[in-house]
Design an enzyme around this catalytic site. Structure first.
Site, short mmCIF file in Angstrom:
data_model
loop_
_atom_site.label_atom_id
_atom_site.label_comp_id
_atom_site.label_asym_id
_atom_site.label_seq_id
_atom_site.Cartn_x
_atom_site.Cartn_y
_atom_site.Cartn_z
N ASN A 116 21.94 21.19 -2.66
CA ASN A 116 20.73 21.14 -2.35
C ASN A 116 20.64 22.67 -2.55
O ASN A 116 20.59 23.15 -0.92
CB ASN A 116 20.23 20.42 -0.89
CG ASN A 116 18.70 20.52 -0.93
OD1 ASN A 116 18.16 21.09 -1.34
ND2 ASN A 116 18.32 19.86 0.53
N TRP A 117 19.34 23.35 -2.75
CA TRP A 117 19.62 24.49 -3.68
C TRP A 117 17.95 24.99 -2.85
O TRP A 117 17.00 26.29 -2.80
CB TRP A 117 19.42 25.10 -5.04
CG TRP A 117 20.69 24.93 -5.17
CD1 TRP A 117 22.08 25.25 -4.59
CD2 TRP A 117 21.35 25.73 -6.96
NE1 TRP A 117 23.58 25.02 -5.27
CE2 TRP A 117 22.90 25.67 -7.07
CE3 TRP A 117 20.15 25.97 -7.48
CZ2 TRP A 117 23.45 25.85 -7.65
CZ3 TRP A 117 21.13 26.49 -8.62
CH2 TRP A 117 22.58 26.39 -9.07
N LYS A 118 17.37 23.80 -2.28
CA LYS A 118 16.48 24.45 -1.39
C LYS A 118 15.33 25.04 -2.37
O LYS A 118 15.38 25.82 -3.56
CB LYS A 118 16.17 24.44 -0.02
CG LYS A 118 17.71 24.08 0.82
CD LYS A 118 17.13 24.17 1.96
CE LYS A 118 18.67 23.32 2.32
NZ LYS A 118 18.78 22.97 3.76
N HIS A 169 14.24 14.06 1.98
CA HIS A 169 14.99 14.80 3.06
C HIS A 169 14.27 15.65 4.09
O HIS A 169 13.02 15.36 4.58
CB HIS A 169 14.87 15.94 2.37
CG HIS A 169 15.69 17.16 2.82
ND1 HIS A 169 15.62 18.26 3.72
CD2 HIS A 169 17.08 17.70 2.59
CE1 HIS A 169 16.89 19.09 3.72
NE2 HIS A 169 17.90 18.48 3.10
N GLU A 201 13.72 18.37 5.69
CA GLU A 201 12.61 19.54 5.67
C GLU A 201 11.48 18.46 5.05
O GLU A 201 10.16 19.06 5.84
CB GLU A 201 13.47 20.34 4.81
CG GLU A 201 13.87 21.17 5.35
CD GLU A 201 15.13 21.75 4.91
OE1 GLU A 201 14.69 22.18 4.16
OE2 GLU A 201 15.60 21.62 5.43
N GLU A 245 22.22 12.71 7.59
CA GLU A 245 21.93 13.79 7.95
C GLU A 245 21.09 14.54 9.23
O GLU A 245 19.93 13.78 9.43
CB GLU A 245 21.09 15.17 6.84
CG GLU A 245 21.72 14.96 5.51
CD GLU A 245 21.48 16.26 4.45
OE1 GLU A 245 22.16 16.77 4.27
OE2 GLU A 245 19.76 16.49 4.72
N GLY A 281 21.20 23.04 8.27
CA GLY A 281 20.87 24.70 8.57
C GLY A 281 21.45 25.58 10.14
O GLY A 281 21.09 26.59 10.28
N SER A 334 25.23 21.51 7.29
CA SER A 334 26.12 22.57 7.87
C SER A 334 27.97 22.83 7.53
O SER A 334 28.81 22.98 8.18
CB SER A 334 26.58 22.94 9.21
OG SER A 334 24.60 23.08 9.80
N GLY A 367 23.49 22.39 1.55
CA GLY A 367 22.46 23.38 1.93
C GLY A 367 22.68 24.39 1.35
O GLY A 367 23.23 24.87 0.23
N GLY A 368 22.77 25.52 2.39
CA GLY A 368 23.23 26.68 2.69
C GLY A 368 24.17 26.98 1.65
O GLY A 368 24.27 27.72 0.47
C1 PEP Z 1 21.11 20.01 3.64
O1 PEP Z 1 19.44 20.91 3.21
O2 PEP Z 1 20.62 18.79 3.22
C2 PEP Z 1 21.30 20.69 4.51
C3 PEP Z 1 22.23 19.39 4.83
O3 PEP Z 1 21.54 21.90 4.49
P1 PEP Z 1 22.54 22.68 5.41
O4 PEP Z 1 24.04 21.87 5.01
O5 PEP Z 1 22.64 24.37 4.98
O6 PEP Z 1 22.73 22.33 6.62
#
Ligand code: PEP
Length: 263
Positions: free
Chosen positions: A17-19, A103, A105, A175, A181, A221, A242-243
């Site tokens: 997930n590149w957000k 999600h 966010e 999640e 994050g 994470s 994500g990151g």
């Molecule tokens: C996400 O955006 O779904 C996520 C899990 O982010 P991260 O891996 O950065 O915690």
């Protein structure tokens, strides 16, 4: 009563997930590099969710590979006066086969309710998209021991329409909001317990046979450093990243480790 299930019959999946990161050309370059590193990863399904603006360019890169395209969001209506929104038909038209829905966010920052999530899920499924339903508790809910109740409630509300559902098209991503994050990762015991509860709840909704086909992922994470441990969790079918998915070398390591451990 829930039963522990082995994930070996379900194809592992890693979703990046590149957000709201990367320009159109940066996105295409990262996709190109990742595709080069992974080749055609037959044993793990690999899905990339770039920004809306980069769907077309990343879709073009992925077309020639075994990697698949996802949207990070979708609106529940087919078309109309909904400024700033994008429909399931439109994302499908860019080459998306997957869509992230609910999600944290979206829920926490943009106030998406379970009713909105339910409608989005129905709209995406109607278009034949694979839907990745994200669920998870906030830190406060976690600390006050409400995790099971919160996640169960999200599943029941979000999947309310789908009791005979096309569950083959549904993936659940657990999640925990406090792990996204933050560098804090849920423990193997926590993930295993919640995944087991999720499958039990899916079994109540869809029946045991359909529930068994649903992949249940962990997100929060995930990095190249912790994937080897996470992948050993028996009832984990994959990860939502994500990151760490923004760096092609690191994400390729995540995919390859998942592939190796889940063999
Ligand atoms: C996400 O955006 O779904 C996520 C899990 O982010 P991260 O891996 O950065 O915690």
């Amino acid at each position: 009563m829930t039963t522990k299930t082995r994930s070996s019959r379900r194809r592992p999946i890693a979703i990046g997930n590149w957000k709201m990161h990367l320009t159109v050309s940066e996105s295409a370059a990262v996709a190109q590099r990742l595709a080069g590193l992974l080749g055609d990863p037959r044993r793990v399904e690999v899905v990339i969710a770039p920004s809306y603006t980069a769907l077309q360019s990343v879709g073009g890169v992925l077309k020639e590979t075994g990697l698949l395209l996802a949207s990070q969001n979708v609106h529940w209506e087919e078309k109309g006066a909904f400024t700033g929104e994008v429909s399931a038909t439109q994302i499908k038209d860019t080459g998306c086969r997957f869509v992230l829905i609910g999600h944290s966010e979206r829920r926490v920052v943009f106030g998406e309710t379970d009713e909105m999530v339910r409608r989005k899920l129905a709209a995406a499924l109607k278009q034949g998209l694979n839907t990745v339903l994200c669920v998870g508790e906030t830190l406060e809910q976690h600390q006050s021991g409400q995790t099971v109740a919160v996640v169960r409630d999200q599943l029941k509300k979000d999947l309310a329409d789908l009791t005979d559902g096309p569950s083959g098209k549904i993936i659940i991503a657990y999640e925990p909001v406090w792990a996204i994050g933050t560098g804090r990762v849920a423990t193997a015991a926590q993930i295993s317990e919640i995944h087991e509860m999720i499958r039990g709840t899916l079994s109540e909704i869809f029946g045991p046979a359909s529930a068994e086909a649903v992949r249940v992922l962990y997100g929060g994470s995930v990095t190249p450093d912790n994937i080897a441990d996470l992948a050993t969790i028996e009832n984990l079918d994959g990860v939502l990243v994500g990151g760490a998915s923004l760096k092609p070398d690191g994400f390729a390591t995540i995919v390859k480790t998942l592939e190796k451990v889940k063999r």
